[in-house]
Design a protein around this motif. Structure first.
Motif, PDB file in Angstrom:
ATOM      1  N   THR A 278      46.305  44.878  44.101  1.00  0.00           N
ATOM      2  CA  THR A 278      46.137  44.122  45.350  1.00  0.00           C
ATOM      3  C   THR A 278      46.689  44.932  46.520  1.00  0.00           C
ATOM      4  O   THR A 278      47.367  45.952  46.334  1.00  0.00           O
ATOM      5  CB  THR A 278      46.870  42.760  45.271  1.00  0.00           C
ATOM      6  N   THR A 279      46.411  44.399  47.713  1.00  0.00           N
ATOM      7  CA  THR A 279      46.856  45.101  48.926  1.00  0.00           C
ATOM      8  C   THR A 279      48.205  44.608  49.432  1.00  0.00           C
ATOM      9  O   THR A 279      48.758  45.220  50.344  1.00  0.00           O
ATOM     10  CB  THR A 279      45.822  44.905  50.046  1.00  0.00           C
ATOM     11  N   GLY A 280      48.713  43.531  48.904  1.00  0.00           N
ATOM     12  CA  GLY A 280      49.980  42.992  49.394  1.00  0.00           C
ATOM     13  C   GLY A 280      50.957  42.798  48.245  1.00  0.00           C
ATOM     14  O   GLY A 280      50.677  43.113  47.066  1.00  0.00           O
ATOM     15  N   PRO A 281      52.138  42.280  48.571  1.00  0.00           N
ATOM     16  CA  PRO A 281      53.162  42.064  47.539  1.00  0.00           C
ATOM     17  C   PRO A 281      52.661  41.095  46.457  1.00  0.00           C
ATOM     18  O   PRO A 281      51.902  40.165  46.724  1.00  0.00           O
ATOM     19  CB  PRO A 281      54.349  41.478  48.311  1.00  0.00           C
ATOM     20  N   PHE A 302      48.316  37.600  50.024  1.00  0.00           N
ATOM     21  CA  PHE A 302      47.216  37.230  50.914  1.00  0.00           C
ATOM     22  C   PHE A 302      46.143  36.404  50.202  1.00  0.00           C
ATOM     23  O   PHE A 302      44.984  36.395  50.616  1.00  0.00           O
ATOM     24  CB  PHE A 302      46.609  38.487  51.540  1.00  0.00           C
ATOM     25  N   GLY A 303      46.499  35.741  49.163  1.00  0.00           N
ATOM     26  CA  GLY A 303      45.575  34.842  48.480  1.00  0.00           C
ATOM     27  C   GLY A 303      44.675  35.496  47.459  1.00  0.00           C
ATOM     28  O   GLY A 303      43.706  34.867  46.994  1.00  0.00           O
ATOM     29  N   GLN A 304      44.981  36.701  47.059  1.00  0.00           N
ATOM     30  CA  GLN A 304      44.153  37.417  46.102  1.00  0.00           C
ATOM     31  C   GLN A 304      44.616  37.141  44.666  1.00  0.00           C
ATOM     32  O   GLN A 304      45.801  36.955  44.402  1.00  0.00           O
ATOM     33  CB  GLN A 304      44.201  38.927  46.383  1.00  0.00           C
ATOM     34  N   VAL A 305      43.674  37.179  43.769  1.00  0.00           N
ATOM     35  CA  VAL A 305      43.925  37.106  42.324  1.00  0.00           C
ATOM     36  C   VAL A 305      43.282  38.336  41.717  1.00  0.00           C
ATOM     37  O   VAL A 305      42.044  38.500  41.776  1.00  0.00           O
ATOM     38  CB  VAL A 305      43.378  35.817  41.698  1.00  0.00           C
ATOM     39  N   GLY A 306      44.137  39.211  41.155  1.00  0.00           N
ATOM     40  CA  GLY A 306      43.620  40.450  40.575  1.00  0.00           C
ATOM     41  C   GLY A 306      43.716  40.417  39.059  1.00  0.00           C
ATOM     42  O   GLY A 306      44.658  39.851  38.479  1.00  0.00           O
ATOM     43  N   LEU A 307      42.733  41.052  38.405  1.00  0.00           N
ATOM     44  CA  LEU A 307      42.688  41.149  36.943  1.00  0.00           C
ATOM     45  C   LEU A 307      42.529  42.606  36.575  1.00  0.00           C
ATOM     46  O   LEU A 307      41.619  43.296  37.065  1.00  0.00           O
ATOM     47  CB  LEU A 307      41.529  40.328  36.378  1.00  0.00           C
ATOM     48  N   CYS A 308      43.412  43.074  35.702  1.00  0.00           N
ATOM     49  CA  CYS A 308      43.411  44.473  35.299  1.00  0.00           C
ATOM     50  C   CYS A 308      43.213  44.558  33.803  1.00  0.00           C
ATOM     51  O   CYS A 308      43.984  43.959  33.032  1.00  0.00           O
ATOM     52  CB  CYS A 308      44.717  45.139  35.722  1.00  0.00           C
ATOM     53  N   GLU A 316      40.016  52.785  36.998  1.00  0.00           N
ATOM     54  CA  GLU A 316      39.552  52.155  38.226  1.00  0.00           C
ATOM     55  C   GLU A 316      38.485  51.111  37.940  1.00  0.00           C
ATOM     56  O   GLU A 316      38.321  50.152  38.704  1.00  0.00           O
ATOM     57  CB  GLU A 316      39.002  53.210  39.207  1.00  0.00           C
ATOM     58  N   ASP A 317      37.731  51.304  36.858  1.00  0.00           N
ATOM     59  CA  ASP A 317      36.686  50.339  36.518  1.00  0.00           C
ATOM     60  C   ASP A 317      37.246  49.082  35.843  1.00  0.00           C
ATOM     61  O   ASP A 317      36.509  48.110  35.653  1.00  0.00           O
ATOM     62  CB  ASP A 317      35.670  50.991  35.575  1.00  0.00           C
ATOM     63  N   GLY A 318      38.528  49.115  35.517  1.00  0.00           N
ATOM     64  CA  GLY A 318      39.117  47.976  34.836  1.00  0.00           C
ATOM     65  C   GLY A 318      39.845  47.017  35.754  1.00  0.00           C
ATOM     66  O   GLY A 318      40.531  46.097  35.264  1.00  0.00           O
ATOM     67  N   VAL A 319      39.723  47.157  37.077  1.00  0.00           N
ATOM     68  CA  VAL A 319      40.422  46.303  38.037  1.00  0.00           C
ATOM     69  C   VAL A 319      39.410  45.401  38.723  1.00  0.00           C
ATOM     70  O   VAL A 319      38.395  45.886  39.262  1.00  0.00           O
ATOM     71  CB  VAL A 319      41.197  47.146  39.071  1.00  0.00           C
TER      72      VAL A 319
END
Length: 592
Positions: A278-281, A302-308, A316-319
């Motif tokens: 993500t771009t934030g904490p 910032f309201g993001q939900v990331g999956l790795c 890079e293709d796994g994010v």
């Protein structure tokens, strides 16, 4: 001559025996006729008749009326002949002056005897043995062959033997009828009492259909459901004199800690296990419980939900990054009912469920008037949730109910709620961490006005970042406080107060720009907690509940503070997130 004749008559009358007969009178106030035996006085001697009361309820009246000597001659002719003889005898004995009186008594005696005989035929006799004994006594009393006088108070001198016999029979018959009348009234009184008594209630026995009785537990009968007898229970092992259960548990705990340490030493970090997601904490993190793939989910500021996905190359293709919220995502959990679903909660007052197979986040609960801080599953199937608000309120949400509203909204005694966590065994209890208080609530006792906690932990002096039950049994609680202390409480017995076991000194002062530390339990090792560190070089530390440091993760690829950490529930994989949106994964070399 006339004077001498009168004197002779006068002397004659003095020598002649005089007899007094009492008259029988009917009592108009009684429904039946009461008879008394005639008392005859001869030469100033009184006849005494002794009456013995007895009951007719247990005797046959037919046998009483007809004694044994007369039972074979019981006919109407003989009774008539007997009455005629008695009448004639009375006429011979009684003087002319007493004829009128005796005739009245005789008629009364005959009428009463016939009435008694008629009523006695209606009663049902029960026993015969005592009646036979009584008939024998009556027969012996009526036997006149012997010249012995059975009544010593009577004097029959001057009468012929035949007249004496008849007079004696009259006295005995009158005695018999009087006793019969008294016993008859007693029998009537007994019948009235028995009718007034309430019937005795008998407990009805349960009916059994087809002869099948009550069901019995096959487990208690030690029978297998298939009908085969279970093997005998093994005998418990005997303890050696030197061994005690506490020493065994201590040895087991030490051995488990040794093996746990060995597995932790095999976990390493590499350049390939560091991902920018993500771009934030990072505010929250969760590991998927899969045994084959390593999936790490994070919630950002910032309201993001990331999956790795660490198993996919190039990395890079796994994010994968989603943007379901507009404000920080403070809590993330994979659904225990569906591994393809992840639930995310945000400060924006929404709780959503993301389906990775469809790449869609559906709204579960919304409250535009309040900001959410944390949530947890009350039910193991993830159907009901408890949601904590920043303003101190709590919401009970049922996902089975249509719509995105709550089932119950209640206010707590806390000014602010940071985290909410449910007891893993007794799921009606949950713990909340606030400004300076930690409370344990019972979800069954929540009310709409203000819910009071069951237990309050007041040992903290500054604001509390988190509070969590131990993952397997819930017998421990770990809290992270801004006073640079980690505290472990004994929650094995949830009563009015739970004791403090250990206080671990740890630097938790992260400052304004870093996400606050939250100590988490290792789901594989219930007595160990994982927490970030401000020390140099940067590290992630694991402490035992006794306060001892078990292991410290570090390396050249860990160059930042990992405030949020999570451990895989079954595999030795640790992921830590920092305040720049990066995750650092420590894992066993075999899993890489």
């Amino acid at each position: 001559m006339s004077r001498s004749g009168a004197a002779a008559e006068k002397a004659d009358s003095r020598q002649r025996p005089q007899m007094k007969v009492n008259e029988y009178k009917e009592n108009q106030n009684i429904a039946y006729v009461s008879l008394r035996p005639a008392q005859t006085t001869v030469l100033i001697k009184t006849a005494k008749v002794y009456l013995a009361p007895f009951s007719l309820s247990n005797y046959q009246l037919d046998q009483l009326m007809c004694p044994k000597s007369l039972s074979e001659k019981n006919s109407n002719n003989e009774v008539a002949c007997k009455k005629t003889k008695i009448k004639k005898t009375c006429r011979r004995i009684i003087p002319p002056k007493m004829k009128n009186t005796s005739s009245k008594a005789e008629s009364t005696l005959q009428n009463s005897s016939s009435a008694v005989h008629t009523e006695s035929n209606k009663l049902q006799p029960k026993r015969t043995a005592d009646a036979m004994n009584l008939s024998v006594d009556v027969e012996s009393s009526q036997d006149g062959d012997s010249d012995e006088d059975t009544t010593p108070s009577l004097d029959f001198s001057g009468l012929s033997p035949y007249e004496r016999k008849r007079l004696k029979n009259i006295s005995e018959n009158a005695d018999f009828f009087a006793s019969l009348q008294l016993s008859e009234s007693a029998a009537r009184l007994r019948e009235m009492i028995e009718k007034r008594q309430p019937p005795k209630s008998k407990r009805k026995k349960p009916k059994r259909e087809n002869g099948i009785g009550c069901r019995r537990s096959m487990r208690l009968l030690k029978v297998d459901p298939s009908g085969v007898s279970l093997p005998a229970a093994p005998t418990p092992p005997t303890l050696v004199a030197d061994e005690t259960p506490s020493s065994k548990n201590t040895e087991k705990g030490l051995s488990s800690i040794k093996s746990y340490k060995a597995n932790l030493n095999g976990m390493v970090i590499s350049e390939d296990t560091v991902y920018k997601v993500t771009t934030g904490p990072i505010f929250s993190m969760a590991l998927h419980p899969s045994e084959t793939r390593t999936l790490v989910a994070v919630g950002a500021k910032f309201g993001q939900v990331g999956l790795c996905d660490l198993t996919q190359q190039p990395k890079e293709d796994g994010v994968y990054v989603f943007h379901p919220h507009s404000q920080p995502v403070s809590c993330l959990y994979f659904s225990p009912a569906n591994p393809a679903h992840i639930l995310s909660l945000s400060y924006d007052g929404t709780l959503r469920c993301g389906d990775f197979s469809r790449a869609i986040f559906e709204e579960v609960y919304r409250n535009e008037r309040s900001s959410f801080s944390s949530f947890d599953f009350l039910a193991e199937d993830a159907s009901t949730l408890i949601v904590g608000h920043w303003d101190g309120n709590m919401s009970l949400v049922d996902r089975r109910t249509p719509g995105t509203s709550y089932e119950k909204l209640t206010s707590s005694s806390m000014g602010k709620i940071r985290t909410v966590h449910v007891h893993p065994v007794h799921r009606q209890y949950f713990i909340t961490a606030g400004l300076r208080d930690t409370h344990i609530y019972d979800a069954r006792r929540l009310n709409s006005r203000r819910s009071q906690p069951l237990i309050s932990l007041t040992e903290h002096t500054k604001s509390i970042a988190s509070a969590y039950f131990s993952p397997l049994t819930g017998n421990r609680v770990v809290t992270t406080c801004a006073d640079c202390n980690l505290r472990i409480f004994d929650s094995s017995c949830i009563s009015s107060k739970i004791p403090l076991l250990t206080t671990i000194r740890h630097n938790t002062f992260t400052g304004r720009w870093l996400t606050r530390f939250q100590a988490m339990w290792d789901p594989k090792q219930e007595d160990c907690v994982i927490v970030g560190s401000m020390a140099h070089p940067r590290r992630v530390e694991i402490f035992h509940e006794t306060g001892k440091r078990v292991h410290s993760f570090g390396g050249e690829y860990l160059v930042s503070v990992c405030s949020i950490n999570a451990m895989h529930p079954t595999r030795y994989i640790l992921a830590g997130g920092n305040s720049s949106g990066k995750i650092h994964v420590f894992m066993n070399e075999k899993s890489c």
